[in-house]
Design a protein around this motif. Sequence first.
Motif, PDB file in Angstrom:
ATOM      1  N   GLU A 254       0.766  -1.243  -0.046  1.00  0.00           N
ATOM      2  CA  GLU A 254       0.265  -0.100  -0.058  1.00  0.00           C
ATOM      3  C   GLU A 254       0.794   1.349   0.035  1.00  0.00           C
ATOM      4  O   GLU A 254       0.429   2.464  -0.845  1.00  0.00           O
ATOM      5  N   ALA A 255       2.033   1.204   0.558  1.00  0.00           N
ATOM      6  CA  ALA A 255       2.857   2.546   0.874  1.00  0.00           C
ATOM      7  C   ALA A 255       3.539   2.575  -0.661  1.00  0.00           C
ATOM      8  O   ALA A 255       3.713   3.833  -1.124  1.00  0.00           O
ATOM      9  N   ILE A 256       3.852   1.483  -1.280  1.00  0.00           N
ATOM     10  CA  ILE A 256       4.257   1.673  -2.659  1.00  0.00           C
ATOM     11  C   ILE A 256       3.480   2.192  -3.496  1.00  0.00           C
ATOM     12  O   ILE A 256       3.517   2.995  -4.481  1.00  0.00           O
ATOM     13  N   ASP A 257       2.217   1.689  -3.386  1.00  0.00           N
ATOM     14  CA  ASP A 257       1.203   2.006  -4.244  1.00  0.00           C
ATOM     15  C   ASP A 257       0.816   3.704  -3.971  1.00  0.00           C
ATOM     16  O   ASP A 257       0.545   4.354  -4.937  1.00  0.00           O
ATOM     17  N   ASP A 258       0.942   4.068  -2.950  1.00  0.00           N
ATOM     18  CA  ASP A 258       0.414   5.568  -2.441  1.00  0.00           C
ATOM     19  C   ASP A 258       1.666   6.531  -3.106  1.00  0.00           C
ATOM     20  O   ASP A 258       1.383   7.564  -3.739  1.00  0.00           O
ATOM     21  N   PHE A 259       2.846   5.783  -2.997  1.00  0.00           N
ATOM     22  CA  PHE A 259       4.169   6.711  -3.678  1.00  0.00           C
ATOM     23  C   PHE A 259       3.980   6.659  -5.249  1.00  0.00           C
ATOM     24  O   PHE A 259       4.258   7.773  -5.745  1.00  0.00           O
ATOM     25  N   ALA A 260       3.340   5.740  -5.677  1.00  0.00           N
ATOM     26  CA  ALA A 260       2.955   5.642  -7.113  1.00  0.00           C
ATOM     27  C   ALA A 260       2.133   6.606  -7.715  1.00  0.00           C
ATOM     28  O   ALA A 260       2.410   7.242  -8.508  1.00  0.00           O
ATOM     29  N   ASP A 261       1.127   6.869  -6.622  1.00  0.00           N
ATOM     30  CA  ASP A 261      -0.104   7.691  -6.938  1.00  0.00           C
ATOM     31  C   ASP A 261       0.616   9.224  -6.937  1.00  0.00           C
ATOM     32  O   ASP A 261      -0.052   9.986  -7.793  1.00  0.00           O
ATOM     33  N   VAL A 262       1.658   9.343  -6.058  1.00  0.00           N
ATOM     34  CA  VAL A 262       2.256  10.848  -6.312  1.00  0.00           C
ATOM     35  C   VAL A 262       2.961  11.006  -7.394  1.00  0.00           C
ATOM     36  O   VAL A 262       2.920  12.251  -7.784  1.00  0.00           O
ATOM     37  N   LEU A 263       3.543   9.926  -7.752  1.00  0.00           N
ATOM     38  CA  LEU A 263       4.334  10.037  -9.158  1.00  0.00           C
ATOM     39  C   LEU A 263       3.382  10.200 -10.244  1.00  0.00           C
ATOM     40  O   LEU A 263       3.534  11.204 -10.984  1.00  0.00           O
ATOM     41  N   ARG A 264       2.219   9.776 -10.192  1.00  0.00           N
ATOM     42  CA  ARG A 264       1.192   9.697 -11.395  1.00  0.00           C
ATOM     43  C   ARG A 264       0.532  11.230 -11.309  1.00  0.00           C
ATOM     44  O   ARG A 264       0.298  11.902 -12.405  1.00  0.00           O
ATOM     45  N   LEU A 265       0.241  11.691 -10.143  1.00  0.00           N
ATOM     46  CA  LEU A 265      -0.383  13.100  -9.951  1.00  0.00           C
ATOM     47  C   LEU A 265       0.676  13.875 -10.413  1.00  0.00           C
ATOM     48  O   LEU A 265       0.082  14.929 -11.104  1.00  0.00           O
ATOM     49  N   ARG A 266       1.815  13.882 -10.107  1.00  0.00           N
ATOM     50  CA  ARG A 266       2.817  15.085 -10.480  1.00  0.00           C
ATOM     51  C   ARG A 266       3.688  14.978 -11.292  1.00  0.00           C
ATOM     52  O   ARG A 266       3.973  15.977 -12.026  1.00  0.00           O
ATOM     53  N   PHE A 267       3.889  13.868 -11.776  1.00  0.00           N
ATOM     54  CA  PHE A 267       5.434  13.730 -12.676  1.00  0.00           C
ATOM     55  C   PHE A 267       4.788  12.632 -13.919  1.00  0.00           C
ATOM     56  O   PHE A 267       5.786  12.704 -14.861  1.00  0.00           O
ATOM     57  N   ILE A 268       3.794  12.034 -13.847  1.00  0.00           N
ATOM     58  CA  ILE A 268       3.465  11.186 -14.839  1.00  0.00           C
ATOM     59  C   ILE A 268       2.225  11.219 -15.374  1.00  0.00           C
ATOM     60  O   ILE A 268       1.315  10.058 -14.962  1.00  0.00           O
ATOM     61  N   PRO A 269       1.525  12.471 -15.286  1.00  0.00           N
ATOM     62  CA  PRO A 269      -0.160  12.442 -15.368  1.00  0.00           C
ATOM     63  C   PRO A 269      -0.511  11.744 -16.438  1.00  0.00           C
ATOM     64  O   PRO A 269      -1.902  11.413 -16.344  1.00  0.00           O
ATOM     65  N   ARG A 270       0.059  11.517 -17.525  1.00  0.00           N
ATOM     66  CA  ARG A 270      -0.928  10.804 -18.774  1.00  0.00           C
ATOM     67  C   ARG A 270      -0.603   9.448 -18.912  1.00  0.00           C
ATOM     68  O   ARG A 270      -1.279   8.896 -19.929  1.00  0.00           O
ATOM     69  N   LEU A 271       0.069   8.842 -17.743  1.00  0.00           N
ATOM     70  CA  LEU A 271       0.136   7.572 -17.930  1.00  0.00           C
ATOM     71  C   LEU A 271      -0.839   6.635 -17.068  1.00  0.00           C
ATOM     72  O   LEU A 271      -1.188   6.961 -15.961  1.00  0.00           O
ATOM     73  N   GLY A 272      -1.468   5.938 -17.822  1.00  0.00           N
ATOM     74  CA  GLY A 272      -2.558   4.928 -17.054  1.00  0.00           C
ATOM     75  C   GLY A 272      -1.740   3.770 -16.577  1.00  0.00           C
ATOM     76  O   GLY A 272      -0.851   3.490 -16.501  1.00  0.00           O
ATOM     77  N   GLY A 273      -2.904   2.772 -16.117  1.00  0.00           N
ATOM     78  CA  GLY A 273      -2.192   1.655 -15.630  1.00  0.00           C
ATOM     79  C   GLY A 273      -2.155   1.585 -14.206  1.00  0.00           C
ATOM     80  O   GLY A 273      -2.062   2.468 -13.678  1.00  0.00           O
TER      81      GLY A 273
END
Length: 301
Positions: A254-273
């Motif tokens: 869950e902690a890794i998922d949360d970290f990935a969510d921050v990456l998706r929100l701020r640095f990789i916004p166009r990447l789904g999956g």
Amino acid sequence: MSWVWTVAGLAVIAFGLNEVFHTVLHPTGRGRLTHLVAGTTWRLSSRLGRRGRTLAGPLAAVAVVTMWAALQIAGWTLVYLPHVPDGFAYNTGIRPDVYPAVVEAFNYSAVSMSTLGLGDAYPIDPWLRVFAPLQGLIGFALLTAAVAWFLELYPGLGRRRALALRIALIQRADTAGHLLDMEAGTSSSLLDSLTADLAQVRVDLWQNAESHYFTEEVPEASLAAQLPYGMHLARLARSSPDRTVRNSGQMLEEAIDDFADVLRLRFIPRLGGGTDKILREYARQHRQQPMPSGDAREPEA
């Protein structure tokens, strides 16, 4: 029309101060122009090869501070422009008529922002005498804010590198190969410590988004390279027959998922999956190539 220059200058000053506030003081640490400048500097520097990638983060930080100062100097230049030269008095030997008014305004703005106080020009207009000293205060505050930002940025980078090195050492010991054979308390404690460290790193990234642009030279110190192995450990632990180990594995995942969510929100916004795709893109951005086991190497040119 002098009020137009004044209003434009005040708008630029306010915009610049807002960038500093949202980057240094706001809990989300998100100045839009700051983020754009840092990201652009990072991408351009990364094209210069391995050395450029290593220097990209520090150069991005320098570019951000330079942008903060440039906005203030430009804004105050516009404020002073309508009052040059009549609103100022000059020492003997200084001839403001020789230079364009914008050059004189810029010179006084730069000197005031740097708090040099050369004294070769000083305001005599009553309005300027009241407000011009504020630029010196802003210059001093900007220097303080830049130092405070660096002091907050680099400890976070140290925690991120330390976590990556921990995961690398855990991998060298082939912990995944005997995680399920270890005592439940030992396995759970190991996973929980990684979860706590990753939570701190997530907070660091959320509050100082520009730390994302620091790329490590060696894979062992790169969280982008080592985090997939952490996910491997978490999923392995979830298959444990012991409930405590399973719970610790789920918390780490869950902690890794949360970290990935921050990456998706701020640095990789166009990447789904899912998280795995985000982690692969995170590694690609930092020129690391994670292997299924969590091993990493720099991708071939």
